[in-house]
Design a protein around this motif. Structure first.
Motif, PDB file in Angstrom:
ATOM      1  N   LEU A 207       0.822  -1.210   0.000  1.00 37.65           N
ATOM      2  CA  LEU A 207       0.000   0.000   0.000  1.00 37.65           C
ATOM      3  C   LEU A 207       0.856   1.261   0.000  1.00 37.65           C
ATOM      4  O   LEU A 207       0.502   2.272  -0.618  1.00 37.65           O
ATOM      5  CB  LEU A 207      -0.939  -0.008   1.207  1.00 37.65           C
ATOM      6  CG  LEU A 207      -2.072  -1.033   1.149  1.00 37.65           C
ATOM      7  CD1 LEU A 207      -2.785  -1.106   2.494  1.00 37.65           C
ATOM      8  CD2 LEU A 207      -3.059  -0.667   0.036  1.00 37.65           C
ATOM      9  N   HIS A 208       2.003   1.203   0.694  1.00 39.16           N
ATOM     10  CA  HIS A 208       2.879   2.374   0.729  1.00 39.16           C
ATOM     11  C   HIS A 208       3.439   2.671  -0.661  1.00 39.16           C
ATOM     12  O   HIS A 208       3.594   3.845  -1.045  1.00 39.16           O
ATOM     13  CB  HIS A 208       4.016   2.161   1.723  1.00 39.16           C
ATOM     14  CG  HIS A 208       4.837   3.391   1.943  1.00 39.16           C
ATOM     15  ND1 HIS A 208       4.411   4.449   2.706  1.00 39.16           N
ATOM     16  CD2 HIS A 208       6.061   3.750   1.468  1.00 39.16           C
ATOM     17  CE1 HIS A 208       5.324   5.400   2.717  1.00 39.16           C
ATOM     18  NE2 HIS A 208       6.341   5.002   1.967  1.00 39.16           N
ATOM     19  N   ALA A 209       3.732   1.628  -1.418  1.00 38.46           N
ATOM     20  CA  ALA A 209       4.189   1.838  -2.791  1.00 38.46           C
ATOM     21  C   ALA A 209       3.115   2.524  -3.619  1.00 38.46           C
ATOM     22  O   ALA A 209       3.403   3.413  -4.433  1.00 38.46           O
ATOM     23  CB  ALA A 209       4.576   0.491  -3.414  1.00 38.46           C
ATOM     24  N   GLN A 210       1.860   2.160  -3.391  1.00 41.59           N
ATOM     25  CA  GLN A 210       0.751   2.817  -4.088  1.00 41.59           C
ATOM     26  C   GLN A 210       0.610   4.258  -3.623  1.00 41.59           C
ATOM     27  O   GLN A 210       0.303   5.161  -4.420  1.00 41.59           O
ATOM     28  CB  GLN A 210      -0.548   2.052  -3.852  1.00 41.59           C
ATOM     29  CG  GLN A 210      -0.568   0.656  -4.452  1.00 41.59           C
ATOM     30  CD  GLN A 210      -1.833  -0.098  -4.098  1.00 41.59           C
ATOM     31  OE1 GLN A 210      -2.885   0.496  -3.854  1.00 41.59           O
ATOM     32  NE2 GLN A 210      -1.728  -1.422  -4.054  1.00 41.59           N
ATOM     33  N   ARG A 211       0.829   4.472  -2.363  1.00 40.13           N
ATOM     34  CA  ARG A 211       0.736   5.839  -1.813  1.00 40.13           C
ATOM     35  C   ARG A 211       1.724   6.766  -2.505  1.00 40.13           C
ATOM     36  O   ARG A 211       1.394   7.922  -2.820  1.00 40.13           O
ATOM     37  CB  ARG A 211       1.004   5.797  -0.311  1.00 40.13           C
ATOM     38  CG  ARG A 211       1.294   7.176   0.312  1.00 40.13           C
ATOM     39  CD  ARG A 211       2.699   7.236   0.906  1.00 40.13           C
ATOM     40  NE  ARG A 211       3.165   8.578   1.188  1.00 40.13           N
ATOM     41  CZ  ARG A 211       3.050   9.227   2.328  1.00 40.13           C
ATOM     42  NH1 ARG A 211       2.467   8.638   3.356  1.00 40.13           N
ATOM     43  NH2 ARG A 211       3.533  10.437   2.463  1.00 40.13           N
ATOM     44  N   THR A 212       2.950   6.297  -2.754  1.00 39.11           N
ATOM     45  CA  THR A 212       3.956   7.161  -3.373  1.00 39.11           C
ATOM     46  C   THR A 212       3.570   7.564  -4.785  1.00 39.11           C
ATOM     47  O   THR A 212       4.028   8.599  -5.284  1.00 39.11           O
ATOM     48  CB  THR A 212       5.335   6.483  -3.392  1.00 39.11           C
ATOM     49  OG1 THR A 212       5.262   5.277  -4.162  1.00 39.11           O
ATOM     50  CG2 THR A 212       5.801   6.153  -1.983  1.00 39.11           C
ATOM     51  N   GLU A 213       2.727   6.761  -5.431  1.00 42.43           N
ATOM     52  CA  GLU A 213       2.264   7.075  -6.783  1.00 42.43           C
ATOM     53  C   GLU A 213       1.044   7.989  -6.776  1.00 42.43           C
ATOM     54  O   GLU A 213       0.695   8.559  -7.817  1.00 42.43           O
ATOM     55  CB  GLU A 213       1.921   5.779  -7.527  1.00 42.43           C
ATOM     56  CG  GLU A 213       3.100   4.846  -7.747  1.00 42.43           C
ATOM     57  CD  GLU A 213       4.174   5.469  -8.617  1.00 42.43           C
ATOM     58  OE1 GLU A 213       3.813   6.174  -9.582  1.00 42.43           O
ATOM     59  OE2 GLU A 213       5.369   5.269  -8.320  1.00 42.43           O
ATOM     60  N   ALA A 214       0.377   8.121  -5.626  1.00 40.90           N
ATOM     61  CA  ALA A 214      -0.884   8.860  -5.581  1.00 40.90           C
ATOM     62  C   ALA A 214      -0.852  10.113  -4.732  1.00 40.90           C
ATOM     63  O   ALA A 214      -1.613  11.054  -4.991  1.00 40.90           O
ATOM     64  CB  ALA A 214      -2.001   7.942  -5.061  1.00 40.90           C
ATOM     65  N   ILE A 215      -0.002  10.154  -3.721  1.00 40.37           N
ATOM     66  CA  ILE A 215      -0.048  11.210  -2.711  1.00 40.37           C
ATOM     67  C   ILE A 215       1.199  12.074  -2.800  1.00 40.37           C
ATOM     68  O   ILE A 215       2.305  11.572  -3.003  1.00 40.37           O
ATOM     69  CB  ILE A 215      -0.175  10.594  -1.294  1.00 40.37           C
ATOM     70  CG1 ILE A 215      -1.380   9.653  -1.214  1.00 40.37           C
ATOM     71  CG2 ILE A 215      -0.264  11.694  -0.240  1.00 40.37           C
ATOM     72  CD1 ILE A 215      -2.713  10.308  -1.527  1.00 40.37           C
ATOM     73  N   ALA A 216       1.028  13.375  -2.602  1.00 41.95           N
ATOM     74  CA  ALA A 216       2.152  14.315  -2.652  1.00 41.95           C
ATOM     75  C   ALA A 216       3.212  13.961  -1.622  1.00 41.95           C
ATOM     76  O   ALA A 216       2.908  13.549  -0.498  1.00 41.95           O
ATOM     77  CB  ALA A 216       1.638  15.735  -2.399  1.00 41.95           C
TER      78      ALA A 216
ATOM     79  N   GLY B 288       5.002  15.770   0.124  1.00 42.94           N
ATOM     80  CA  GLY B 288       5.089  16.652   1.280  1.00 42.94           C
ATOM     81  C   GLY B 288       4.483  16.096   2.545  1.00 42.94           C
ATOM     82  O   GLY B 288       4.747  16.609   3.638  1.00 42.94           O
ATOM     83  N   PHE B 289       3.672  15.049   2.433  1.00 42.00           N
ATOM     84  CA  PHE B 289       3.127  14.395   3.620  1.00 42.00           C
ATOM     85  C   PHE B 289       4.157  13.420   4.165  1.00 42.00           C
ATOM     86  O   PHE B 289       4.488  12.417   3.521  1.00 42.00           O
ATOM     87  CB  PHE B 289       1.836  13.635   3.291  1.00 42.00           C
ATOM     88  CG  PHE B 289       0.631  14.512   3.146  1.00 42.00           C
ATOM     89  CD1 PHE B 289      -0.193  14.781   4.226  1.00 42.00           C
ATOM     90  CD2 PHE B 289       0.327  15.086   1.927  1.00 42.00           C
ATOM     91  CE1 PHE B 289      -1.296  15.603   4.099  1.00 42.00           C
ATOM     92  CE2 PHE B 289      -0.776  15.907   1.779  1.00 42.00           C
ATOM     93  CZ  PHE B 289      -1.591  16.169   2.872  1.00 42.00           C
ATOM     94  N   GLY B 290       4.679  13.692   5.353  1.00 44.17           N
ATOM     95  CA  GLY B 290       5.604  12.764   5.989  1.00 44.17           C
ATOM     96  C   GLY B 290       4.848  11.630   6.671  1.00 44.17           C
ATOM     97  O   GLY B 290       3.633  11.680   6.845  1.00 44.17           O
ATOM     98  N   THR B 291       5.593  10.611   7.077  1.00 44.51           N
ATOM     99  CA  THR B 291       5.010   9.468   7.777  1.00 44.51           C
ATOM    100  C   THR B 291       5.941   9.040   8.897  1.00 44.51           C
ATOM    101  O   THR B 291       7.129   8.805   8.671  1.00 44.51           O
ATOM    102  CB  THR B 291       4.783   8.279   6.817  1.00 44.51           C
ATOM    103  OG1 THR B 291       3.901   8.677   5.777  1.00 44.51           O
ATOM    104  CG2 THR B 291       4.175   7.100   7.550  1.00 44.51           C
TER     105      THR B 291
ATOM    106  N   LYS C 155       8.168  25.619   8.148  1.00 49.25           N
ATOM    107  CA  LYS C 155       8.217  26.914   7.477  1.00 49.25           C
ATOM    108  C   LYS C 155       9.109  26.946   6.235  1.00 49.25           C
ATOM    109  O   LYS C 155       9.036  27.883   5.439  1.00 49.25           O
ATOM    110  CB  LYS C 155       8.697  27.971   8.484  1.00 49.25           C
ATOM    111  CG  LYS C 155       7.799  28.072   9.693  1.00 49.25           C
ATOM    112  CD  LYS C 155       8.420  28.867  10.838  1.00 49.25           C
ATOM    113  CE  LYS C 155       8.376  30.341  10.605  1.00 49.25           C
ATOM    114  NZ  LYS C 155       8.715  31.089  11.849  1.00 49.25           N
ATOM    115  N   THR C 156       9.934  25.933   6.070  1.00 50.54           N
ATOM    116  CA  THR C 156      10.916  25.921   5.000  1.00 50.54           C
ATOM    117  C   THR C 156      10.258  26.132   3.631  1.00 50.54           C
ATOM    118  O   THR C 156       9.336  25.400   3.260  1.00 50.54           O
ATOM    119  CB  THR C 156      11.684  24.584   4.997  1.00 50.54           C
ATOM    120  OG1 THR C 156      12.279  24.391   6.276  1.00 50.54           O
ATOM    121  CG2 THR C 156      12.753  24.561   3.917  1.00 50.54           C
TER     122      THR C 156
END
Length: 468
Positions: free
Chosen positions: A46-55, A57-60, A195-196
């Motif tokens: 699922l995490h591999a799918q997340r990298t293809e779908a989600i920006a 900038g969202f950390g985990t 803030k970066t």
């Protein structure tokens, strides 16, 4: 494959506080139960799918996908059961999917999900305001305004203070955190990651010294003198609001020295500045009182709540002196989702749980079992610079013994070891060198103790490895 946790086995029982409407979520654990490596195969997929779908900038913090959660435990899609010492960053303070919350929200979702309170009204919005007016510190007539997020509450408090005073400036403290919107980022001290690359930020935000005993070396009187110097330098008549956290959250769970917050309140009063207490992380039972400001015997002119207020549904509030709250013109406050009826019902369930004295008694028990385990570690291991906090808001800081140089790498290694051992922890602090513990207020102390035992083992292992 069965992955062994650190010296624990699983028994049936209840991992949440009996009473307070807690019920029994399921045959619950008294220790982590890992049936795969962490993260497991389904989470990795699922995490591999997340990298293809989600920006990006969202950390985990921990890349496992949750299947269910209840009380003080989280079950991932691979069947691993984790002890939750994070509560969604102090959001699921009454436990994930508390039966009272589920029941109220389920009834409401069948009636209507939304109308927008600024279009047509509904009763639960009023009931939430009444409870907050009655329970927020301060022996004065109060009014409440509901919003959706903590950052919205902070921004609206600034709007209200400016409307009341006619002044532009906002005073905040070193190491403060107040949100991720442009204004609240200006009010937040920590540069990265918040803030970066996002500036320029709104002006009229002024920062003053914080009384951080470990870092600044200032006692309450010296820090207050520095704050007054900053106020005088910019002109007291230009400040609309002084915004403070009664215990700093993202700044490192910094507990103020006795008298500092009371002195800030007096400074604000003397100069006609609206004193805003940001209880977004500390409020609603987290520190063993309904509000952390009660420990200091103070009351904000405005008090902010969010996080735990909705038990996982987005809702926030500004509660304060009627004459200040009512200074804003009709139509000047609001938001499409402000005080959504589902979130209001969740908040009313939270209030029912907090109204049961057993809940805050349990928080005191959690504080005891955590400190009984962490304080000896501080005496034993030089890299542990401090153990601090109140109630179920506790932290351990790592630094070089002689120089107090922060050790963020050590904090990260300890936290990651906890994750591999089935315990969810979070790091925090301006330097990222603090592990914070935010277990659900209703979690059984024995379950929290089991999680902290994993943490202690991880600290010993990581510091031994670092010394080798």
């Amino acid at each position: 494959m069965i992955v062994q946790t650190i010296q624990f086995c699983v028994h049936t029982g209840c991992s949440v506080l009996p009473g307070a409407g807690a019920g029994r979520y399921r045959a619950a654990m008294t220790a982590p139960l890992l049936v795969t490596e962490v993260p497991g195969p389904r989470s990795r997929e699922l995490h591999a799918q997340r990298t293809e779908a989600i920006a990006d900038g969202f950390g985990t913090v921990l890349p496992v996908f949750v299947d269910s959660a209840s009380g003080g435990e989280i079950v991932d899609v691979d069947g691993n059961r984790f002890i939750d010492l994070a509560s969604g960053i102090a959001v699921t303070s009454v436990g994930a999917s508390h039966p009272r919350v589920v029941a109220r929200v389920s009834r409401q979702v069948a009636r209507f999900t939304h109308t927008c309170f600024m279009v047509t009204e509904f009763e639960s919005f009023v009931r939430v305001g009444q409870w907050l007016n009655a329970h927020v510190p301060g022996d004065f007539d109060k009014r409440t305004a509901l919003f959706s997020t903590g950052a919205e509450a902070v921004e609206n408090a600034v709007k209200i203070a400016r409307s009341h005073t006619g002044r532009p400036r906002v005073l905040v403290l070193d190491e403060a955190y107040h949100g991720r919107s442009l204004l609240t980022m200006a009010m937040t001290a920590k540069e990265h990651p918040y803030k970066t690359a996002f500036g320029p930020f709104p002006g009229e935000v002024v920062r003053a010294t914080n009384a951080n005993a470990l870092r600044s070396g200032l006692d309450a009187a010296a820090a207050l003198a520095e704050v007054e110097r900053v106020i005088d330098a910019h002109g007291a008549e230009t400040f609309a609001a002084l915004v403070v956290e009664p215990i700093q959250g993202e700044g490192g769970f910094n507990v103020p020295p006795a008298g500092f917050l009371r002195g800030l309140a007096e400074l604000a009063r003397r100069h006609g500045i609206v004193f805003v207490v940001d209880e977004i992380q500390t409020g609603l039972g987290r520190t063993g009182r309904l509000f952390a400001s009660e420990h200091e015997g103070i009351a904000g002119d405005l008090t902010l709540t969010a996080k735990a207020l909705g038990a996982g549904l987005p809702i926030s509030a500004v509660t304060g002196r009627a004459e200040i709250m009512n200074a804003v013109h009709v139509g000047g406050l609001g938001g499409t989702y402000a005080g959504n009826p589902l979130a209001c019902e969740a908040a009313l369930a939270v209030f029912e749980i907090l109204d049961d004295p057993a809940t805050l008694r349990n928080v005191a028990a959690i504080e005891r079992v955590v400190l009984d385990r962490l304080r000896p570690v501080a005496d034993e291991i030089p890299a542990v610079a401090d153990v601090r906090g109140r109630g179920a808001m506790l932290a351990i800081e790592f630094a070089e013994p002689s120089s107090l140089t922060p050790l963020p790498g050590l904090a990260a290694a300890v936290s990651q070891a906890c994750h591999r051992g089935g315990v969810l922890t979070l790091t925090t602090g301006t330097h990222g060198n603090v592990i914070r513990l935010l277990p659900p207020l209703v979690a059984a102390p024995e379950l929290v103790a089991a999680g902290v035992d994993v943490l202690v083992a991880a600290i010993r292992a990581a510091t031994t490895e670092a010394a080798a």
